[in-house]
Design an enzyme around this catalytic site. Sequence first.
Site, PDB file in Angstrom:
ATOM      1  N   GLU A   1       0.811  -1.226   0.000  1.00 18.04           N
ATOM      2  CA  GLU A   1       0.000   0.000   0.000  1.00 18.04           C
ATOM      3  C   GLU A   1       0.843   1.273   0.000  1.00 18.04           C
ATOM      4  O   GLU A   1       0.391   2.328   0.460  1.00 18.04           O
ATOM      5  CB  GLU A   1      -1.007   0.015   1.165  1.00 18.04           C
ATOM      6  CG  GLU A   1      -2.014  -1.140   1.098  1.00 18.04           C
ATOM      7  CD  GLU A   1      -3.216  -0.958   2.008  1.00 18.04           C
ATOM      8  OE1 GLU A   1      -3.286   0.053   2.725  1.00 18.04           O
ATOM      9  OE2 GLU A   1      -4.094  -1.834   1.991  1.00 18.04           O
TER      10      GLU A   1
ATOM     11  N   GLU B   1      -5.453  -8.597   0.657  1.00 18.85           N
ATOM     12  CA  GLU B   1      -6.196  -8.212   1.858  1.00 18.85           C
ATOM     13  C   GLU B   1      -7.640  -7.959   1.483  1.00 18.85           C
ATOM     14  O   GLU B   1      -7.917  -7.223   0.541  1.00 18.85           O
ATOM     15  CB  GLU B   1      -5.650  -6.910   2.490  1.00 18.85           C
ATOM     16  CG  GLU B   1      -4.349  -7.027   3.228  1.00 18.85           C
ATOM     17  CD  GLU B   1      -3.909  -5.700   3.844  1.00 18.85           C
ATOM     18  OE1 GLU B   1      -4.760  -4.887   4.248  1.00 18.85           O
ATOM     19  OE2 GLU B   1      -2.686  -5.479   3.900  1.00 18.85           O
TER      20      GLU B   1
END
Length: 338
Positions: free
Chosen positions: A137, A252
């Site tokens: 991320e 995720e």
Amino acid sequence: MRGTLCLAALSATISSVRAAHQGFNYGAFFTDNTPKTQADFEAEFKTAQNLVGAPGGGFNSARLYTMLQWGTATDVTAAIPAAIATNTTLLLGLWCSAGDAIVTNELTALATAIATAIATHGTNFTDLVVGISVGSEDLYRASATGQAHLAGAGVADPAVLVAYIQRVRDAIKGTALAGTPVGHVDTWTEWVDRPAAASQAVIDAVDWVGMDAYSYWQSMVPNAAGRGRGLFEDALEKTRAAVGGKPVWVTETGFPVSGLASNEAVPSVENAKRFWDEVGCLLLFGKVDVWWYILRDAGRGTPVPSFGIVGGDLGTTPVFDISCKGVEEEDEESCEAD
Ligand SMILES: *[C@@H]1O[C@H](CO)[C@@H](O)[C@H](O)[C@H]1NC(C)=O
Ligand SMILES: *[C@@H]1O[C@H](CO)[C@@H](O)[C@H](O)[C@H]1NC(C)=O
């Protein structure tokens, strides 16, 4: 009759490819910032493997965020010996948002892991490594949205990530991990929404694309629990379309069991189960490589929101029924395309 035909077609598709990886994400430290020891990781990995009612092939894969043992400069994470001891496959990760010096430490730990774990455990280690993620991320945290959400330090320039990816490729070249697929994990919007010229360099550099997608966090659109599946499917389809045929791994996803509402998304055990059933059971388990968020995040303090499907005591009975039993497509038309 139609149901039988659909099932036959589906199993033919599944058996022609390797079994999908199915596991959880594992942080390096507890909520109170204390590091997880090898015993802590082993306890979590064993709990995942023994979850009551686990669907698909069970949960025997661990995605890590860092090669470093938390609180040390360059020691290898204790998750690796724990994975070897419990026969847990590994999606290794290097943390890439804390500057070049930390990335160098991550690479030192990777080199140590390769040298020591291979010397000690041979193929018992290398056979477990299913991939390496360079970063997590990083683009999202550096984006305007990430900055607005105070997400922390990121990597604004994709060229920096591409250089890190190359350093990892150089580090594994000529070692027993040389064939390991190298990827990058980011929020799905970073693969889809960035100007093509920016994310394309990262897409070109990786063997696979890791996608994080949470309807819970999509607070700018209607995101009540009942919309979780639709939002997830939209994210997955758009990401697949954006990355030019590179495999997309769901690195995720999940829904909080407790915490504060995010627009219409209200954390609760009931809503977390609904997301598990409609996204995990119907779309992912046994079909798509997935590392769910998360087995346990409530050790030594409960974060807000909390996504853990087991509580702090690591019991093997999750807070909701994870078995997928009785979870079916409402729309029988979905098989007619075969
Ligand atoms: C480890 O798990 C794999 C399946 O993931 C299995 O095929 C293999 O036999 C296991 N190895 C040991 C030593 O239990
Ligand atoms: C690999 O694992 C097997 C099964 O647990 C064990 O018998 C063997 O000694 C291990 N090999 C090494 C080099 O540790």
